[in-house]
Motif scaffolding. Sequence first.
Motif, PDB file in Angstrom:
ATOM      1  N   TRP A 312       0.788  -1.230   0.000  1.00 52.59           N
ATOM      2  CA  TRP A 312       0.000   0.000   0.000  1.00 52.59           C
ATOM      3  C   TRP A 312       0.822   1.285   0.000  1.00 52.59           C
ATOM      4  O   TRP A 312       0.594   2.155  -0.826  1.00 52.59           O
ATOM      5  CB  TRP A 312      -1.001   0.031   1.154  1.00 52.59           C
ATOM      6  N   GLU A 329      -4.100   0.151   4.959  1.00 55.08           N
ATOM      7  CA  GLU A 329      -5.102  -0.433   4.067  1.00 55.08           C
ATOM      8  C   GLU A 329      -6.280   0.499   3.808  1.00 55.08           C
ATOM      9  O   GLU A 329      -7.156   0.187   2.999  1.00 55.08           O
ATOM     10  CB  GLU A 329      -5.604  -1.778   4.611  1.00 55.08           C
ATOM     11  N   HIS A 330      -6.303   1.660   4.492  1.00 52.12           N
ATOM     12  CA  HIS A 330      -7.351   2.652   4.252  1.00 52.12           C
ATOM     13  C   HIS A 330      -6.805   3.913   3.576  1.00 52.12           C
ATOM     14  O   HIS A 330      -7.529   4.894   3.415  1.00 52.12           O
ATOM     15  CB  HIS A 330      -8.026   3.048   5.568  1.00 52.12           C
ATOM     16  N   LEU A 335      -7.306   2.333  -1.310  1.00 51.89           N
ATOM     17  CA  LEU A 335      -8.689   2.516  -1.760  1.00 51.89           C
ATOM     18  C   LEU A 335      -8.775   2.499  -3.281  1.00 51.89           C
ATOM     19  O   LEU A 335      -9.731   1.954  -3.850  1.00 51.89           O
ATOM     20  CB  LEU A 335      -9.248   3.826  -1.202  1.00 51.89           C
ATOM     21  N   MET A 338      -8.498  -1.142  -4.369  1.00 55.98           N
ATOM     22  CA  MET A 338      -9.603  -2.007  -3.932  1.00 55.98           C
ATOM     23  C   MET A 338     -10.955  -1.569  -4.498  1.00 55.98           C
ATOM     24  O   MET A 338     -11.827  -2.401  -4.717  1.00 55.98           O
ATOM     25  CB  MET A 338      -9.650  -2.038  -2.406  1.00 55.98           C
ATOM     26  N   THR A 339     -11.132  -0.269  -4.733  1.00 52.44           N
ATOM     27  CA  THR A 339     -12.443   0.223  -5.188  1.00 52.44           C
ATOM     28  C   THR A 339     -12.417   0.791  -6.589  1.00 52.44           C
ATOM     29  O   THR A 339     -13.473   0.994  -7.192  1.00 52.44           O
ATOM     30  CB  THR A 339     -12.964   1.311  -4.233  1.00 52.44           C
ATOM     31  N   GLY A 340     -11.229   1.079  -7.115  1.00 46.39           N
ATOM     32  CA  GLY A 340     -11.137   1.695  -8.438  1.00 46.39           C
ATOM     33  C   GLY A 340     -11.302   3.200  -8.412  1.00 46.39           C
ATOM     34  O   GLY A 340     -11.227   3.845  -9.467  1.00 46.39           O
ATOM     35  N   GLU A 341     -11.496   3.787  -7.241  1.00 47.35           N
ATOM     36  CA  GLU A 341     -11.662   5.231  -7.125  1.00 47.35           C
ATOM     37  C   GLU A 341     -10.310   5.865  -6.810  1.00 47.35           C
ATOM     38  O   GLU A 341      -9.684   5.552  -5.792  1.00 47.35           O
ATOM     39  CB  GLU A 341     -12.656   5.566  -6.012  1.00 47.35           C
ATOM     40  N   GLU A 342      -9.874   6.754  -7.701  1.00 49.00           N
ATOM     41  CA  GLU A 342      -8.583   7.418  -7.525  1.00 49.00           C
ATOM     42  C   GLU A 342      -8.791   8.695  -6.709  1.00 49.00           C
ATOM     43  O   GLU A 342      -9.141   9.747  -7.240  1.00 49.00           O
ATOM     44  CB  GLU A 342      -7.958   7.715  -8.886  1.00 49.00           C
TER      45      GLU A 342
END
Length: 584
Positions: A312, A329-330, A335, A338-342
């Motif tokens: 990370w 991890e946050h 993020l 894991m979510t695809g949001e940049e």
Amino acid sequence: MHSPVLEQKLRPGAAADPDFEDFFENGSIGLHIVDRDGVILRANKAELELLGYAPEEYVGRPIADFHADPEVIADILRRLGGGERLDKYPARLRARDGSIKHVQISSSVLFRDGAFINTRCFTIDVSAAREADAARLAAERQLLATYDSVTVGIADADRDGRLVRVNAAFEALTGYSREELLDMSIADLTHPDDWAEDAALYADQVAGRRDRYSIDKRYIRKGGEVVHVEVLSSTARDAGGGFSHGVRVVKDVSERREAELRLQESERRSRELLDALPTAVYTTDSDGRITYFNEAAAALAGRRPTVGVDRWCVTWRLFWPDGTPLEHEHCPMALALMTGEELRGVEAVAERPDGSRLTFTPYPTLLRDCAGAVVGAINVLVDVTERKRADEAQKVLIDELNHRVKNTLATVQSIALQTQRSTPEAFAERFEDRLIALSGAHDLLTRRQWAGVGLVELLEEELAPYRDDVAANIGLDGPDLMLTARVGLALGMIIHELATNAAKYGALASPTGRLDLTWSIDVAGENRRLNLAWLERGGAPVQPPARQGFGHRLIERTIRKDLGGDLEQRFERTGLECRFGFPV
């Protein structure tokens, strides 16, 4: 077949023998007897069934009537008349249904006291064999045509590696002719540094220890050029299952090899570039495991993360700006993966192993393959610890702004004085237009913190309302140049006046009109001069104005007095030409 007993039995007038008659009539091979005049005296069932004739349609007729090739039967009768025996003489007979039968004729003549009595002819049908041979030959021709027309090189080599057959593509690949190649071996074409490996593999193939292998190596063309090739060598076996020859399919992969080398070089340069950046940069795979980090990232984190293990982020510990702990991890990088949001532009605090802290802004970007799947990410960490210094710089900027406001008020006063000669209604409209143009230039300079403005950016900003990308009605050509705030404001007013007139009366008022604005920079020692040419074409015909309007006076005053330059305007029928220049 031509025994004396048989000849005696076949002689006309011979006493009937039941066994011979059964042999003649029911034999599996066609048999007929022809007299000295070439007339058929007798034919058995096999002969008649072969050609499909009834006895009365065949017996009693000249044998030449049933031959498809007159010259062939003529040669047969000539040879037999000369006492020659025929053995499997090829001929073509015409069947009753019109088809042609390929046959082999074995025949001899019965002579008595030197006189030609008759011939005894055995007819063997070889039509099926001929068709099979023709089909085989056609298949071989088709195979050879395919072999020679494929776009990859193919070469057959014997046990010693000598070439025994090549196709046209192999000729083109090597630069040698077919005749030259058939006098060469695999080794003759191979680069000396690559032969040992290929020779060992081919020896295994010949010995039966492997059926096929592939190898990337280099060929040396006839002209000495080196080409990279991919060779797939497979075994062709003989009837006993042993090695017959090697079939080598050869593909020119020079372009692929060059592309691979270019990619490797590009990756090397990219890594060198990232290593040289003063900004912290690192990458991860799709699972967040760190795959690379530059020295700036190690310096920012105060440690060197373990590649392939740490995940990370390169930092040791993370906190939010308010001091709240931020788990790795946050973090924005995690993020994004894991979510695809940049998530960009947020601030975080990194604590180094020595306890020191700094504030940074992460900019994670996902990396995707050609199919769009995420294969990793790259993160840029911008140290913003020195923001307080930026706040101090802002105070200095405010002081500078006070000075600029005074200059702006003086400019507004000058615009008002040059516009006051018009009617009150016209004054209001024109004065407002000029203030808006001045405001636009101010906005542009403000975005640059009044440190100056780029010439290209200024021109594009002023002409943007009139640009039609579909019609391509405006062309700009010239080198970029950083202008001072004073020159930028003045030039913005000049371009505004010219563009307004063009939109009302000139090229920009017509759908077919075009404006070309070009410029150059003349250098003489330490002095530089900016020369601009405003050329309009395709609009309504123009004529010199009866009197100078305030717009013209504003342009002339600004160029000559404010900028210390010169101006030349020509009102051609094809459009306005305005050339001016000033020192910068």
